[in-house]
Design an enzyme around this catalytic site. Sequence first.
Site, short mmCIF file in Angstrom:
data_model
loop_
_atom_site.label_atom_id
_atom_site.label_comp_id
_atom_site.label_asym_id
_atom_site.label_seq_id
_atom_site.Cartn_x
_atom_site.Cartn_y
_atom_site.Cartn_z
CE1 TYR A 1 -9.14 -0.67 9.54
CE2 TYR A 1 -9.56 0.15 11.75
CZ TYR A 1 -8.75 0.07 10.64
OH TYR A 1 -7.52 0.70 10.63
N GLY B 1 1.87 4.61 3.87
CA GLY B 1 2.75 3.78 3.06
C GLY B 1 3.63 4.60 2.15
CB SER C 1 -6.10 0.48 13.91
OG SER C 1 -7.04 1.43 14.40
N GLY D 1 0.82 -1.21 0.00
CA GLY D 1 0.00 0.00 0.00
C GLY D 1 0.85 1.25 0.00
CB ALA D 2 4.30 1.80 -1.09
CG ASN D 3 -1.05 3.38 -3.92
OD1 ASN D 3 -1.03 2.31 -3.34
ND2 ASN D 3 -2.17 4.07 -4.11
#
Length: 339
Positions: free
Chosen positions: A220, A70, A195, A64-66
């Site tokens: 979640y 991230g 989280s 999720g580095a975009n």
Amino acid sequence: MWSAAFTRTLLFNTALMSAAVILAAVLGGGFLLIARRIFSRRKALRSLSYPASLMRGKTVIVTGANCGIGKATAAELLKLQARVIMACRDRQRAEEAAQDIKNQAGANQGEVVIKHLDLASLQSVRSFCEEVIREEPRIDVLINNAGLYQCPYSRTEEGYEMQLGVNHLGHFLLTNLLLDLLKQSAPSRIVMVSSKLYKYGSINFEDLNSEQNYNKSFCYSQSKLANLLFTRELAHRLDGTGVTVNALTPGIVRTRLGRHINIPLLIKPLFLLVSWLFFKSPLEGAQTPLYLACSPEVEGVSGKCFTNCEEEQLLSKATDDNTAKRLWDLSENMVGLRR
């Protein structure tokens, strides 16, 4: 019946009151905004205190580095001269993010590599790992960052509830398939982004896949609790291998994670103001994953959870070894690891 004039007056007064509330919030929060920006700037510069070549020669995978945490983590690692593998579902957005962080990193930067990874598909996870093992001689750090937050009910490619599938099962399989390479690269590290909302969840073994009932908030929280239990059990299994694993809770960060939350139009200006006042920036949110990925202070530390670069005391539900082992066994079956 109300007269047209009375109705117009009522609407005008309502609009006036709303504008007054927003204006008061803006003016009243101005000082706090300035103060917090100054204070936060000081915190955000913590990463700059690391030696510029600290991560030279090291390869780091960031899922999720975009965007969000991230992307900010990948950007800081690039400045520290790491080889950063951006593991992303959307290649176009990943390429745009890669260009952005390369432009910010300066002359003496590391290397960016983009690889496709869709955590909602276990086949995609397997293909990604096969490619990494085939092409990469070593992996020094794996940062399991990608996640979904309170999305509408949907299922992964294999039919699992989406938040459980992406936030837990996808990373569970990813990590297990890369363990041999991580062990060969030891000392190496695994970082799990959880989280604080884990506190409101539990592992519902009777309906783990939410087939009987779906509550997006609970699911979640369940997935984030699963991250912590996975971290704990994995730390036990990796003892003595030279591979450490730690989790973190980043706090409330201004990212796209909350894109599935519907905020009433009239409330949005106030919400945006509050987010700028009190939410962390992505760079601030990236400080703890960066700390766990490269700081000498946590060398050899494993099985812990951190917040704001300090160890966090977890609730007993997140440190229950029996629950962690039971979840591990079930997760192995769900992702097809148990023969």
